[in-house]
Design a protein around this motif. Sequence first.
Motif, PDB file in Angstrom:
ATOM      1  N   LEU A  91       2.117  -0.511  -2.759  1.00  0.00           N
ATOM      2  CA  LEU A  91       1.443   0.432  -1.867  1.00  0.00           C
ATOM      3  C   LEU A  91       0.355  -0.236  -1.036  1.00  0.00           C
ATOM      4  O   LEU A  91      -0.152   0.356  -0.083  1.00  0.00           O
ATOM      5  CB  LEU A  91       0.835   1.578  -2.684  1.00  0.00           C
ATOM      6  N   LYS A  92      -0.018  -1.466  -1.388  1.00  0.00           N
ATOM      7  CA  LYS A  92      -1.063  -2.181  -0.653  1.00  0.00           C
ATOM      8  C   LYS A  92      -0.495  -2.762   0.634  1.00  0.00           C
ATOM      9  O   LYS A  92       0.643  -3.243   0.663  1.00  0.00           O
ATOM     10  CB  LYS A  92      -1.654  -3.300  -1.521  1.00  0.00           C
ATOM     11  N   ASP A  93      -1.301  -2.742   1.690  1.00  0.00           N
ATOM     12  CA  ASP A  93      -0.779  -3.180   2.989  1.00  0.00           C
ATOM     13  C   ASP A  93      -0.626  -4.691   3.102  1.00  0.00           C
ATOM     14  O   ASP A  93      -0.003  -5.178   4.050  1.00  0.00           O
ATOM     15  CB  ASP A  93      -1.651  -2.654   4.135  1.00  0.00           C
ATOM     16  N   ASP A  94      -1.178  -5.456   2.141  1.00  0.00           N
ATOM     17  CA  ASP A  94      -1.021  -6.911   2.207  1.00  0.00           C
ATOM     18  C   ASP A  94      -0.038  -7.439   1.172  1.00  0.00           C
ATOM     19  O   ASP A  94       0.025  -8.646   0.929  1.00  0.00           O
ATOM     20  CB  ASP A  94      -2.375  -7.613   2.050  1.00  0.00           C
ATOM     21  N   VAL A  95       0.751  -6.561   0.572  1.00  0.00           N
ATOM     22  CA  VAL A  95       1.724  -7.008  -0.427  1.00  0.00           C
ATOM     23  C   VAL A  95       2.784  -7.909   0.202  1.00  0.00           C
ATOM     24  O   VAL A  95       3.426  -8.706  -0.487  1.00  0.00           O
ATOM     25  CB  VAL A  95       2.393  -5.792  -1.112  1.00  0.00           C
ATOM     26  N   LEU A 133       5.202  -0.861   6.800  1.00  0.00           N
ATOM     27  CA  LEU A 133       6.265  -1.332   7.684  1.00  0.00           C
ATOM     28  C   LEU A 133       6.737  -2.730   7.321  1.00  0.00           C
ATOM     29  O   LEU A 133       7.935  -3.001   7.273  1.00  0.00           O
ATOM     30  CB  LEU A 133       5.770  -1.317   9.134  1.00  0.00           C
ATOM     31  N   SER A 134       5.790  -3.628   7.067  1.00  0.00           N
ATOM     32  CA  SER A 134       6.157  -5.023   6.814  1.00  0.00           C
ATOM     33  C   SER A 134       6.993  -5.166   5.554  1.00  0.00           C
ATOM     34  O   SER A 134       8.016  -5.866   5.550  1.00  0.00           O
ATOM     35  CB  SER A 134       4.896  -5.887   6.721  1.00  0.00           C
ATOM     36  N   SER A 135       6.592  -4.509   4.477  1.00  0.00           N
ATOM     37  CA  SER A 135       7.352  -4.630   3.226  1.00  0.00           C
ATOM     38  C   SER A 135       8.682  -3.878   3.306  1.00  0.00           C
ATOM     39  O   SER A 135       9.676  -4.301   2.703  1.00  0.00           O
ATOM     40  CB  SER A 135       6.521  -4.124   2.043  1.00  0.00           C
ATOM     41  N   SER A 136       8.724  -2.779   4.061  1.00  0.00           N
ATOM     42  CA  SER A 136      10.000  -2.065   4.213  1.00  0.00           C
ATOM     43  C   SER A 136      10.991  -2.900   5.016  1.00  0.00           C
ATOM     44  O   SER A 136      12.195  -2.899   4.735  1.00  0.00           O
ATOM     45  CB  SER A 136       9.784  -0.701   4.873  1.00  0.00           C
ATOM     46  N   GLU A 137      10.487  -3.642   6.011  1.00  0.00           N
ATOM     47  CA  GLU A 137      11.365  -4.534   6.770  1.00  0.00           C
ATOM     48  C   GLU A 137      11.851  -5.680   5.891  1.00  0.00           C
ATOM     49  O   GLU A 137      12.978  -6.156   6.040  1.00  0.00           O
ATOM     50  CB  GLU A 137      10.622  -5.086   7.994  1.00  0.00           C
TER      51      GLU A 137
END
Length: 371
Positions: free
Chosen positions: A193-197, A239-243
């Motif tokens: 859930l973290k945006d930098d994962v 967005l980044s991790s979903s991509e």
Amino acid sequence: RRDSVALEERRNIINEKLAKKDRKKKKKRNCREKESRESEGNSSAAELTPDSCSSDSLGKDNMAETDGAEVIELTPEEDTTIKRASDTMAEIEAEERKEREEQKKKQREPPIIFKDAVDIRVEFDALVGLIDGILSPEEQQSLEELHQYMLEDEGSWALGDGFLNFIGRLLHDKSLQTDTRVRILNVLALAALKDDVILLLHQDRREHVLMNYAHDIDRLSPEEQEALALFICNLFENLSSSEWLLYISEWQYCNSTISNIRVSTKVAVNSLLADNTTLQDRGSAIMHNLACKEVFDDVAVELTMAVLQYFNSSPPEEQLFRCMKALVRFCQISPQDVPQLIQMIGPEPGKFRGVSARVDELNDVVSSKLR
């Protein structure tokens, strides 16, 4: 704004240097004109009288002018100012990129995630109790880094280069208890859930620790499958991790060619078609989230087949809505193959008419795609 100030500082410094250079050029032109006049008045002289505009010094000046015509020398103070301005611009650009991503996040279809499925302190304390006394010094350091990241709210920079080796051991060491793998997966599900994962995920490009483990979902215990599905589902939060879940770069694992998108698809299908209601719930969420992304036709077809098989049961309204919504999206992605599959395999979308108004609405859309 800071960028305006920074640009103005840089512009002033460069303009000042250009002005100085122009003044030097004018002075040299004046010298040449003076020399020309003196040459005309004394044409028999073998050489000009040495002065501040001698041909020798002028030649050197011309060479210097030619060699450094476009070079503007800066003092250390001016150079520092420009570097500071550049750093400021870089920070502003990073902020603007983040703003653009946030804007995209607002515009996209909200993913279905599970923020409150587990408690981080409970999971972390249980994990520590399970692995206490069996870790190497390096693994103990990685555990401390995980504590900093998850409980002290440090950034992912706190995770060292060997962190994924630590995760790999917890996931793949069969001498450890099953609950150990469940606990670390639950912790990772909250980290998702973290945006930098994404920085952690990018570390896994070589060894594929996470995705190799996920590929074996059908061989895992039900508890591990639930925790793994939670982790994959929560990765859609950003967005980044979903991509990252959709990456198509392939590698070999157990005599199979796999990729992130193939593993994500396998987790979605396996979870949705499990007998476990918790897995079905999370599987339907992953199915919905994948449908909201730009997947390829073959992925849409595979996911459609799983949805249709799931429809042979009697899904709860929430899961039915998610899957019906995914089916609408798959019809858009593959407008020829998916409707044909629905007609060939069934069941007819009308089977669920009357379950709820929102399901009926999606039913009508799917039915309109059928020939």
